[in-house]
Structure formats: structure tokens, C-alpha cells
Design a protein around this motif. Structure first.
Motif, PDB file in Angstrom:
ATOM      1  N   ARG A  15       7.754  -8.272  -0.315  1.00 45.18           N
ATOM      2  CA  ARG A  15       7.816  -6.814  -0.559  1.00 45.18           C
ATOM      3  C   ARG A  15       9.213  -6.275  -0.265  1.00 45.18           C
ATOM      4  O   ARG A  15       9.546  -5.177  -0.660  1.00 45.18           O
ATOM      5  N   ALA A  34       1.021 -16.310   1.374  1.00 46.99           N
ATOM      6  CA  ALA A  34       1.174 -16.522   2.829  1.00 46.99           C
ATOM      7  C   ALA A  34       1.502 -15.177   3.473  1.00 46.99           C
ATOM      8  O   ALA A  34       2.376 -15.076   4.325  1.00 46.99           O
ATOM      9  N   ILE A  35       0.773 -14.163   3.021  1.00 41.53           N
ATOM     10  CA  ILE A  35       0.974 -12.802   3.530  1.00 41.53           C
ATOM     11  C   ILE A  35       0.163 -12.661   4.808  1.00 41.53           C
ATOM     12  O   ILE A  35      -0.899 -13.271   4.937  1.00 41.53           O
ATOM     13  N   SER A  36       0.647 -11.851   5.740  1.00 43.83           N
ATOM     14  CA  SER A  36      -0.189 -11.648   6.927  1.00 43.83           C
ATOM     15  C   SER A  36      -1.458 -10.887   6.532  1.00 43.83           C
ATOM     16  O   SER A  36      -1.513 -10.208   5.513  1.00 43.83           O
ATOM     17  N   GLY A  39      -1.951  -7.433   4.847  1.00 41.33           N
ATOM     18  CA  GLY A  39      -1.497  -7.141   3.488  1.00 41.33           C
ATOM     19  C   GLY A  39      -2.302  -7.816   2.385  1.00 41.33           C
ATOM     20  O   GLY A  39      -2.080  -7.539   1.196  1.00 41.33           O
ATOM     21  N   VAL A  43      -2.281  -6.722  -1.732  1.00 35.24           N
ATOM     22  CA  VAL A  43      -1.510  -7.573  -2.649  1.00 35.24           C
ATOM     23  C   VAL A  43      -2.444  -8.218  -3.684  1.00 35.24           C
ATOM     24  O   VAL A  43      -2.108  -8.296  -4.871  1.00 35.24           O
ATOM     25  N   ALA A  61      -2.849 -19.237   2.429  1.00 35.67           N
ATOM     26  CA  ALA A  61      -2.442 -19.877   3.689  1.00 35.67           C
ATOM     27  C   ALA A  61      -2.603 -18.930   4.884  1.00 35.67           C
ATOM     28  O   ALA A  61      -2.313 -19.301   6.018  1.00 35.67           O
ATOM     29  N   THR A  62      -3.071 -17.712   4.620  1.00 34.58           N
ATOM     30  CA  THR A  62      -3.217 -16.700   5.683  1.00 34.58           C
ATOM     31  C   THR A  62      -4.297 -17.127   6.684  1.00 34.58           C
ATOM     32  O   THR A  62      -5.356 -17.603   6.286  1.00 34.58           O
ATOM     33  N   LYS A  63      -4.020 -16.909   7.974  1.00 32.60           N
ATOM     34  CA  LYS A  63      -5.009 -17.266   9.001  1.00 32.60           C
ATOM     35  C   LYS A  63      -5.444 -15.994   9.721  1.00 32.60           C
ATOM     36  O   LYS A  63      -4.884 -15.634  10.768  1.00 32.60           O
ATOM     37  N   LEU A  89      -5.237 -23.540   2.152  1.00 29.59           N
ATOM     38  CA  LEU A  89      -4.289 -24.529   2.701  1.00 29.59           C
ATOM     39  C   LEU A  89      -4.133 -24.220   4.181  1.00 29.59           C
ATOM     40  O   LEU A  89      -3.725 -23.116   4.550  1.00 29.59           O
ATOM     41  N   ASN A  93       0.631 -26.730  11.117  1.00 27.41           N
ATOM     42  CA  ASN A  93       1.850 -26.574  10.326  1.00 27.41           C
ATOM     43  C   ASN A  93       2.747 -25.481  10.898  1.00 27.41           C
ATOM     44  O   ASN A  93       2.909 -24.406  10.298  1.00 27.41           O
ATOM     45  N   ARG A 210       3.375 -18.262  17.785  1.00 28.55           N
ATOM     46  CA  ARG A 210       3.448 -16.866  18.201  1.00 28.55           C
ATOM     47  C   ARG A 210       2.239 -16.490  19.051  1.00 28.55           C
ATOM     48  O   ARG A 210       2.343 -15.723  20.013  1.00 28.55           O
ATOM     49  N   GLY A 233       7.678 -12.380  13.773  1.00 26.36           N
ATOM     50  CA  GLY A 233       6.525 -12.749  12.936  1.00 26.36           C
ATOM     51  C   GLY A 233       5.203 -12.255  13.495  1.00 26.36           C
ATOM     52  O   GLY A 233       5.153 -11.541  14.505  1.00 26.36           O
ATOM     53  N   THR A 234       4.134 -12.658  12.816  1.00 23.46           N
ATOM     54  CA  THR A 234       2.801 -12.130  13.093  1.00 23.46           C
ATOM     55  C   THR A 234       2.031 -13.030  14.058  1.00 23.46           C
ATOM     56  O   THR A 234       2.009 -14.242  13.860  1.00 23.46           O
ATOM     57  N   GLU A 236      -1.524 -13.473  14.512  1.00 23.51           N
ATOM     58  CA  GLU A 236      -2.796 -13.054  13.907  1.00 23.51           C
ATOM     59  C   GLU A 236      -3.945 -13.024  14.908  1.00 23.51           C
ATOM     60  O   GLU A 236      -4.915 -12.286  14.727  1.00 23.51           O
TER      61      GLU A 236
HETATM   62  N1  LIG Z   1      -1.684 -22.262   6.475  1.00 26.37           N
HETATM   63  C1  LIG Z   1      -0.871 -22.646   7.455  1.00 26.37           C
HETATM   64  O1  LIG Z   1      -0.787 -23.817   7.785  1.00 26.37           O
HETATM   65  C2  LIG Z   1      -0.096 -21.594   8.201  1.00 26.37           C
HETATM   66  C3  LIG Z   1      -0.440 -20.279   8.022  1.00 26.37           C
HETATM   67  N2  LIG Z   1       0.189 -19.312   8.715  1.00 26.37           N
HETATM   68  C4  LIG Z   1      -0.306 -17.962   8.426  1.00 26.37           C
HETATM   69  O2  LIG Z   1       0.452 -17.415   7.348  1.00 26.37           O
HETATM   70  C5  LIG Z   1       0.537 -16.002   7.493  1.00 26.37           C
HETATM   71  C6  LIG Z   1       1.986 -15.589   7.508  1.00 26.37           C
HETATM   72  O3  LIG Z   1       2.631 -16.236   8.574  1.00 26.37           O
HETATM   73  P1  LIG Z   1       4.206 -16.105   8.754  1.00 26.37           P
HETATM   74  O4  LIG Z   1       4.919 -16.298   7.472  1.00 26.37           O
HETATM   75  O5  LIG Z   1       4.577 -17.000   9.857  1.00 26.37           O
HETATM   76  O6  LIG Z   1       4.271 -14.586   9.227  1.00 26.37           O
HETATM   77  P2  LIG Z   1       5.446 -13.557   9.074  1.00 26.37           P
HETATM   78  O7  LIG Z   1       5.069 -12.392   9.912  1.00 26.37           O
HETATM   79  O8  LIG Z   1       6.747 -14.233   9.292  1.00 26.37           O
HETATM   80  O9  LIG Z   1       5.369 -13.138   7.524  1.00 26.37           O
HETATM   81  C7  LIG Z   1       4.345 -12.332   7.020  1.00 26.37           C
HETATM   82  C8  LIG Z   1       4.744 -11.876   5.648  1.00 26.37           C
HETATM   83  O10 LIG Z   1       3.709 -11.040   5.132  1.00 26.37           O
HETATM   84  C9  LIG Z   1       4.335  -9.937   4.520  1.00 26.37           C
HETATM   85  N3  LIG Z   1       3.434  -8.788   4.491  1.00 26.37           N
HETATM   86  C10 LIG Z   1       2.780  -8.226   5.528  1.00 26.37           C
HETATM   87  N4  LIG Z   1       2.075  -7.158   5.101  1.00 26.37           N
HETATM   88  C11 LIG Z   1       2.292  -7.044   3.760  1.00 26.37           C
HETATM   89  C12 LIG Z   1       1.863  -6.140   2.765  1.00 26.37           C
HETATM   90  N5  LIG Z   1       1.066  -5.120   3.068  1.00 26.37           N
HETATM   91  N6  LIG Z   1       2.283  -6.336   1.508  1.00 26.37           N
HETATM   92  C13 LIG Z   1       3.098  -7.356   1.218  1.00 26.37           C
HETATM   93  N7  LIG Z   1       3.540  -8.251   2.111  1.00 26.37           N
HETATM   94  C14 LIG Z   1       3.147  -8.097   3.365  1.00 26.37           C
HETATM   95  C15 LIG Z   1       5.571  -9.664   5.351  1.00 26.37           C
HETATM   96  O11 LIG Z   1       6.518  -8.918   4.634  1.00 26.37           O
HETATM   97  C16 LIG Z   1       6.050 -11.086   5.625  1.00 26.37           C
HETATM   98  O12 LIG Z   1       6.845 -11.556   4.568  1.00 26.37           O
HETATM   99  C17 LIG Z   1      -0.204 -15.666   8.796  1.00 26.37           C
HETATM  100  O13 LIG Z   1      -1.525 -15.321   8.472  1.00 26.37           O
HETATM  101  C18 LIG Z   1      -0.170 -16.982   9.576  1.00 26.37           C
HETATM  102  O14 LIG Z   1      -1.235 -17.089  10.482  1.00 26.37           O
HETATM  103  C19 LIG Z   1       1.214 -19.578   9.538  1.00 26.37           C
HETATM  104  C20 LIG Z   1       1.603 -20.884   9.745  1.00 26.37           C
HETATM  105  C21 LIG Z   1       0.966 -21.998   9.118  1.00 26.37           C
END
Ligand SMILES: NC(=O)C1=CN([C@@H]2O[C@H](COP(=O)(O)OP(=O)(O)OC[C@H]3O[C@@H](n4cnc5c(N)ncnc54)[C@H](O)[C@@H]3O)[C@@H](O)[C@H]2O)C=CC1
Ligand SMILES: O=C(CO)COP(=O)(O)O
Length: 289
Positions: A15, A34-36, A39, A43, A61-63, A89, A93, A210, A233-234, A236
Motif C-alpha cells: 500500500r 502476506a498482509i497483516s 488488512g 485487500v 501466509a497471514t497468521k 503457506l 519461517n 516479534r 513489524g506485526t 499477530e
Molecule cells: N507464513 C509464514 O510462514 C509467515 C507468516 N508471517 C505472517 O505474515 C504476516 C505479515 O508478516 P510481516 O511481513 O512480518 O509483517 P509486517 O508488519 O512487516 O508487514 C505487514 C504488511 O501488511 C501491510 N498491511 C497492513 N495492513 C494493511 C492494509 N490495511 N492494507 C494493505 N496492506 C496492509 C503492511 O503495509 C505491511 O507491508 C503476519 O500475519 C505474520 O504473522 C510471518 C512470518 C512467516
């Protein structure tokens, strides 16, 4: 960058970036979100206003859990895109380690096995081992619910309670996750795999997590507000904990560790009081066979 290294054309959207979501999604075969959690719904609705091929696969990939409905992210994507394949996914990780190209494994899970196999091929490499799994709900809940236990693990380490205490906490945390997951309809075995126990071990043992950091710093006397303000970062687990408490109450499931994390995050008790509450619970059998 894993897909890019395998020769796929990858486009990124944020965004905060200059390109529109519509431009980035034009003619794509796979969409990875992979949005938190906060969002996801917005989205997904935006994406639904563009024309996509019916063959497009969604990967999430969101958790996290939706506070309004307690739905998982994949359930949100699947509801908005009922005719598309959705793949979860999730795995141990920690993103900084993946960026450093350290070896890791993950799980891709879908009700549509061919979609999971496509995604497996896209990301698999000598440094990233990808397993398929037919239980998307279990895979997603493993990755989501462990964040609450990772907060507790951070507290445990922050208070320097020792290895025995940590092992007990993580093991009983897994029991709690399985109880909630089974009630939701997920398979027990999934929680013993990479996306369950695997991710639990990674996040409960790494300062890169985190969620672990939240717990560790709470034990060090910081307030949640201070911690979240400075966190990169987030985390969750903070929101997940609230939703989980709500769901466990509705379903009458015992989640003692989650309950203590909840009270701690609310600022109602100290880390030491949370520990005492857990240690002084009624004695009981380990399992009700
Ligand atoms: N599947 C996996 O193995 C993994 C999943 N995660 C999960 O992935 C997600 C993101 O983690 P990170 O990238 O580390 O967090 P982060 O906080 O670094 O990034 C989150 C992203 O979501 C975006 N975002 C938030 N609200 C939004 C909205 N309303 N509209 C558009 N974009 C929005 C932010 O701009 C940012 O780019 C979390 O749910 C986390 O738990 C994290 C690590 C591994
Ligand atoms: O889920 C993760 C690793 O698998 C990342 O953990 P944190 O969100 O706690 O950093």
C-alpha cells in the motif's frame, strides 16, 4: 525472492508503493498475500473488484484471526473467491533467516491438492523444502495459535525461569493449540508437523520472533504500548489472543496459558502472577484419554 530464484516473474505490491494493485495483478497466475491480519479483508475485497482468470491461485501466509468473525485468513479469501483455489503457506519461517538464505522448510496446504502441488513447485529449492498437506485449517491454525504461546515463551525467558519451565510451557501450549484446533475441525497430526510444533519451536526459541519479543519485554517491565511502538513489524499474537479467548469461551475449551497471556496483555496481572496462576492450578491427569 524464492519464486524469483526459480525463474518466475514476481511482482510486488504494497500500500506504500507507487504501483496500483490492479496493475500488479494484471494477468497473474498466483496471488500471494502476506498482509497483516487487520488488512486482509479490505485487500481481498479490492482484489475482487478486478478481473482475474478463474485459474488464479491464492496463497495466504497471514497468521491471524479476524476479530469480528474469528475466521482464519484463508476462510476470508475462500469466501470472497469461492471458485478459486486457496493455498495456506505456513511453517517455521522467520523471515530474516529466509532472507539470509539459510535452509528452511514449510508447508503448503489446500483442499485442492493440485493447487498445493503447483505452489510447492514454485517455491521449492535446495534451501527451501516445501511439503504439501491436505489440512489447510490445521496448517493455518498451527501458525496462528502458536503466536500466543510464543508471547508466553518470551515471558518465560525474560523471567529466566529455566529450560524445564520452557519445555513444560511449550508442550502444554501445544496441548492447548490441539484442543482448540480439534474443536475447529483440524487434524491432530497436522499440529505435530512443521506448521504446528515446528513453528512453535521456532518462534518460542528465537529473539527474531516479534511475538517472543513482546513477551520477553513484558517480563522486562515494559508496557505493551511501549513495546508495540518500537517493534519492527506485526506481532499477530496480541490480537489473536483476544479472538482466541472469545472463541474458547464460546466453545467451552480450556486454554489456561492463553488466559494468562490475555490478562497480562490487558495489564491486569504481572508476569510473576501469571506464572503463579499457571503453577497453582488444580492438579490433574496429563491427558483425558
Ligand atoms: N507464513 C509464514 O510462514 C509467515 C507468516 N508471517 C505472517 O505474515 C504476516 C505479515 O508478516 P510481516 O511481513 O512480518 O509483517 P509486517 O508488519 O512487516 O508487514 C505487514 C504488511 O501488511 C501491510 N498491511 C497492513 N495492513 C494493511 C492494509 N490495511 N492494507 C494493505 N496492506 C496492509 C503492511 O503495509 C505491511 O507491508 C503476519 O500475519 C505474520 O504473522 C510471518 C512470518 C512467516
Ligand atoms: O511466524 C513466524 C515464523 O514462522 C514469525 O514469527 P513472529 O511473527 O513472531 O515474528
Amino acid at each position: 525472492n524464492l519464486a524469483d530464484a526459480n525463474g518466475h516473474e514476481v511482482r510486488l505490491w504494497s500500500r506504500h508503493g507507487s504501483q496500483t494493485l490492479e496493475t500488479v495483478l494484471k494477468d497473474v497466475q498466483i496471488v500471494l498475500s502476506a498482509i497483516s491480519m487487520t488488512g486482509v479483508r479490505d485487500v481481498a475485497f479490492q482484489v475482487n473488484s478486478f478481473s482475474l482468470s478463474p485459474e488464479t491461485i491464492f496463497i495466504t501466509a497471514t497468521k491471524g484471526l479476524d476479530p469480528q468473525t474469528t475466521c482464519t485468513p484463508s476462510q476470508i479469501w475462500q469466501t470472497i473467491f469461492p471458485n478459486h483455489a486457496v493455498v495456506v503457506l505456513s511453517g517455521p519461517n522467520l523471515s530474516q533467516e529466509i532472507q539470509m538464505q539459510l535452509p528452511a522448510a514449510t508447508v503448503v496446504a489446500s483442499n485442492i491438492s493440485t493447487a498445493a502441488e503447483v505452489v510447492q513447485l514454485v517455491f521449492s529449492s535446495h534451501r527451501f523444502r516445501v511439503y504439501t498437506n491436505p489440512d489447510p485449517l490445521g496448517v493455518e491454525l498451527g501458525g496462528t495459535l502458536k503466536n500466543v504461546i510464543a508471547i508466553a515463551a518470551g515471558v518465560c525467558d525474560g523471567l529466566q525461569l529455566g529450560t524445564n519451565a520452557k519445555a513444560a510451557l511449550v508442550t502444554r501450549g501445544l496441548t492447548e493449540i490441539i484442543r482448540v484446533g480439534n474443536d475447529w475441525g483440524a487434524k491432530t497430526e497436522t499440529f505435530y508437523g512443521l506448521s504446528g510444533l515446528g513453528d512453535l519451536l521456532a518462534t518460542c526459541n528465537s529473539p527474531l520472533s516479534r511475538n517472543y519479543q513482546v513477551g520477553y519485554q513484558l517480563a522486562g517491565g515494559k508496557t505493551l504500548r511501549e513495546i508495540l511502538t518500537n517493534l519492527q513489524g506485526t506481532a499477530e499474537g496480541v490480537n489473536t489472543c483476544q479472538v482466541l479467548i472469545q472463541r474458547a469461551k464460546q466453545q467451552n475449551i480450556a486454554v489456561p496459558i492463553t488466559e494468562q497471556v490475555y490478562h497480562l496483555l490487558q495489564g491486569e496481572i504481572t508476569p510473576r502472577q501469571a506464572l503463579d496462576e499457571l503453577m497453582l492450578r488444580d492438579i490433574k491427569p496429563e491427558y483425558n484419554y
